[in-house]
Write a protein that holds these residues in place. Sequence first.
Motif, PDB file in Angstrom:
ATOM      1  N   LEU A   1       0.829  -1.204   0.000  1.00  0.00           N
ATOM      2  CA  LEU A   1       0.000   0.000   0.000  1.00  0.00           C
ATOM      3  C   LEU A   1       0.867   1.260   0.000  1.00  0.00           C
ATOM      4  N   GLN A   2       1.924   1.245   0.820  1.00  0.00           N
ATOM      5  CA  GLN A   2       2.807   2.407   0.896  1.00  0.00           C
ATOM      6  C   GLN A   2       3.564   2.612  -0.402  1.00  0.00           C
ATOM      7  N   GLN A   3       4.037   1.497  -0.989  1.00  0.00           N
ATOM      8  CA  GLN A   3       4.786   1.603  -2.241  1.00  0.00           C
ATOM      9  C   GLN A   3       3.915   2.180  -3.357  1.00  0.00           C
ATOM     10  N   ALA A   4       2.670   1.714  -3.441  1.00  0.00           N
ATOM     11  CA  ALA A   4       1.758   2.226  -4.465  1.00  0.00           C
ATOM     12  C   ALA A   4       1.458   3.709  -4.238  1.00  0.00           C
ATOM     13  N   SER A   5       1.243   4.090  -2.976  1.00  0.00           N
ATOM     14  CA  SER A   5       0.966   5.491  -2.661  1.00  0.00           C
ATOM     15  C   SER A   5       2.137   6.390  -3.037  1.00  0.00           C
ATOM     16  N   ASN A   6       3.345   5.947  -2.674  1.00  0.00           N
ATOM     17  CA  ASN A   6       4.537   6.737  -2.996  1.00  0.00           C
ATOM     18  C   ASN A   6       4.719   6.889  -4.503  1.00  0.00           C
ATOM     19  N   TYR A   7       4.458   5.809  -5.215  1.00  0.00           N
ATOM     20  CA  TYR A   7       4.633   5.818  -6.671  1.00  0.00           C
ATOM     21  C   TYR A   7       3.694   6.840  -7.318  1.00  0.00           C
ATOM     22  N   ILE A   8       2.423   6.778  -6.929  1.00  0.00           N
ATOM     23  CA  ILE A   8       1.446   7.688  -7.527  1.00  0.00           C
ATOM     24  C   ILE A   8       1.802   9.139  -7.206  1.00  0.00           C
TER      25      ILE A   8
ATOM     26  N   ALA B   1       1.588   2.926 -19.280  1.00  0.00           N
ATOM     27  CA  ALA B   1       2.779   2.862 -20.138  1.00  0.00           C
ATOM     28  C   ALA B   1       4.012   2.440 -19.347  1.00  0.00           C
ATOM     29  N   GLU B   2       4.192   2.986 -18.147  1.00  0.00           N
ATOM     30  CA  GLU B   2       5.371   2.656 -17.339  1.00  0.00           C
ATOM     31  C   GLU B   2       5.342   1.209 -16.875  1.00  0.00           C
ATOM     32  N   ILE B   3       4.191   0.752 -16.417  1.00  0.00           N
ATOM     33  CA  ILE B   3       4.095  -0.627 -15.928  1.00  0.00           C
ATOM     34  C   ILE B   3       4.252  -1.609 -17.073  1.00  0.00           C
TER      35      ILE B   3
ATOM     36  N   SER C   1       5.945  -1.249 -19.754  1.00  0.00           N
ATOM     37  CA  SER C   1       7.323  -1.269 -20.242  1.00  0.00           C
ATOM     38  C   SER C   1       8.308  -1.828 -19.221  1.00  0.00           C
ATOM     39  N   GLY C   2       7.822  -2.096 -17.993  1.00  0.00           N
ATOM     40  CA  GLY C   2       8.691  -2.600 -16.942  1.00  0.00           C
ATOM     41  C   GLY C   2       9.553  -1.547 -16.302  1.00  0.00           C
ATOM     42  N   ARG C   3       9.271  -0.259 -16.534  1.00  0.00           N
ATOM     43  CA  ARG C   3      10.079   0.815 -15.988  1.00  0.00           C
ATOM     44  C   ARG C   3       9.591   1.322 -14.643  1.00  0.00           C
ATOM     45  N   SER C   4       8.523   0.741 -14.119  1.00  0.00           N
ATOM     46  CA  SER C   4       7.918   1.310 -12.923  1.00  0.00           C
ATOM     47  C   SER C   4       8.614   0.913 -11.629  1.00  0.00           C
ATOM     48  N   ALA C   5       9.395  -0.155 -11.642  1.00  0.00           N
ATOM     49  CA  ALA C   5      10.080  -0.658 -10.447  1.00  0.00           C
ATOM     50  C   ALA C   5       9.091  -1.030  -9.344  1.00  0.00           C
ATOM     51  N   LEU C   6       7.857  -1.374  -9.733  1.00  0.00           N
ATOM     52  CA  LEU C   6       6.849  -1.827  -8.775  1.00  0.00           C
ATOM     53  C   LEU C   6       6.751  -3.341  -8.829  1.00  0.00           C
ATOM     54  N   ASP C   7       6.526  -3.960  -7.668  1.00  0.00           N
ATOM     55  CA  ASP C   7       6.235  -5.381  -7.721  1.00  0.00           C
ATOM     56  C   ASP C   7       4.785  -5.562  -8.167  1.00  0.00           C
ATOM     57  N   SER C   8       4.389  -6.786  -8.433  1.00  0.00           N
ATOM     58  CA  SER C   8       3.069  -7.022  -9.022  1.00  0.00           C
ATOM     59  C   SER C   8       1.940  -6.574  -8.108  1.00  0.00           C
ATOM     60  N   ALA C   9       2.095  -6.758  -6.802  1.00  0.00           N
ATOM     61  CA  ALA C   9       1.039  -6.362  -5.864  1.00  0.00           C
ATOM     62  C   ALA C   9       0.850  -4.851  -5.864  1.00  0.00           C
ATOM     63  N   ALA C  10       1.945  -4.098  -5.832  1.00  0.00           N
ATOM     64  CA  ALA C  10       1.862  -2.644  -5.819  1.00  0.00           C
ATOM     65  C   ALA C  10       1.334  -2.107  -7.153  1.00  0.00           C
TER      66      ALA C  10
ATOM     67  N   ASP D   1      -0.729  -3.620  -9.139  1.00  0.00           N
ATOM     68  CA  ASP D   1      -2.161  -3.872  -9.151  1.00  0.00           C
ATOM     69  C   ASP D   1      -2.899  -2.812  -8.329  1.00  0.00           C
ATOM     70  N   LEU D   2      -2.319  -2.437  -7.202  1.00  0.00           N
ATOM     71  CA  LEU D   2      -2.937  -1.420  -6.358  1.00  0.00           C
ATOM     72  C   LEU D   2      -2.998  -0.064  -7.059  1.00  0.00           C
ATOM     73  N   VAL D   3      -1.928   0.290  -7.765  1.00  0.00           N
ATOM     74  CA  VAL D   3      -1.924   1.551  -8.504  1.00  0.00           C
ATOM     75  C   VAL D   3      -3.061   1.554  -9.523  1.00  0.00           C
ATOM     76  N   GLY D   4      -3.174   0.467 -10.255  1.00  0.00           N
ATOM     77  CA  GLY D   4      -4.241   0.371 -11.253  1.00  0.00           C
ATOM     78  C   GLY D   4      -5.619   0.472 -10.641  1.00  0.00           C
ATOM     79  N   ARG D   5      -5.834  -0.216  -9.528  1.00  0.00           N
ATOM     80  CA  ARG D   5      -7.140  -0.181  -8.862  1.00  0.00           C
ATOM     81  C   ARG D   5      -7.433   1.209  -8.296  1.00  0.00           C
ATOM     82  N   GLY D   6      -6.418   1.818  -7.698  1.00  0.00           N
ATOM     83  CA  GLY D   6      -6.619   3.123  -7.088  1.00  0.00           C
ATOM     84  C   GLY D   6      -7.005   4.188  -8.093  1.00  0.00           C
TER      85      GLY D   6
END
Length: 347
Positions: free
Chosen positions: A179-186, A204-206, A208-217, A219-224
């Motif tokens: 949750l924190q990782q997704a929040s920080n990213y956004i 586009a970032e996710i 291309s693999g440039r987002s440096a997010l794991d799959s759980a984070a 997914d949270l970004v997309g849902r949020g």
Amino acid sequence: MAQPPISELTDRARDIFRLVVEGYLSDGVPVGSKTIAQGQGINLSPASIRSVLAELERLGLLSAPHTSAGRMPTEQGLRLFVDGMMQVAEPTREERAAIEQRLAGPGPVEAALEATSAILSDISGAAGMVLVPRRNPRLAQMSLIGLDAARALAVLVGMDGTVENRIVELDDSVSASALQQASNYISARLAGRTLPEAVRAMEAEIASGRSALDSAAADLVGRGLAVWSQDAARRPVLIVRGQANLLDETALGDIERVRSLIDDLESKQSVADLLDSAREAKSTRIFIGSENRLFALSGSSVIAAPYRDREGRVVGVLGVIGPTRLNYARVVPMVDFTARSLGRRIG
């Protein structure tokens, strides 16, 4: 037939024409020569009045629904009256205070828009309409806060200071770190963009693999972000209140016209497009009957005015819709004042 300018009518014709229009708008029934002769200010016999009425009918300003009936204004006549003869009745201090009090209630912008539509219906005796503002704020911050194993709270803060909350449904239990990782990213990577821009950049970032997010984070970004995209798509473009006012006792003799009007209101996008055409108007606009093809069958009138934020930018349009016998002199200034009051409320 092109309508004559008001200056081409004699003083006598103008006076009689005004009495017919004002009487019809007040009572909803045609006005006869006897009624005019019994009124104040016209020192003419019924026969002389009938002669003037016949001339006004020949000019296309009045019509007689039945051979022996009185006269009523045509759409051309109403336009001439509204543009050249109408004396508006400004809202009283009590009326202005009542409108502002109803708009001052707490709650989100949507509550003020609902209240505005109801106010317009009340003051016009017709249906009130509010075109929902086109809101596309730029993001300042978004936080995801876990509520329980299946839900998170998404808190979106716009650069304009607005704050909104939405519930995000989760498929699986998500860790606090995700949750924190997704929040920080956004907040760090998408701030300053509008929601559509943020969604496109995130995808586009996710991808291309440039987002440096794991799959759980990820997914949270997309849902949020998706919860707001879906919410915006579901919001009505037009809020209408008071349709029941259109079914008054005078409507019973013209039920097909009223049914056509209600059908027009059901097609909210078409009515919204009409209101949107008043967005750049410098003052209140009046559409009478078949002047707009949308109401060619229902013979309805629309009084519309844009409302602005504190910077003077137009953010929406509001108005009333009803039969052509609306009390224009009263409703026009009330619509204008309500537009200014709503602008101050949401500015």
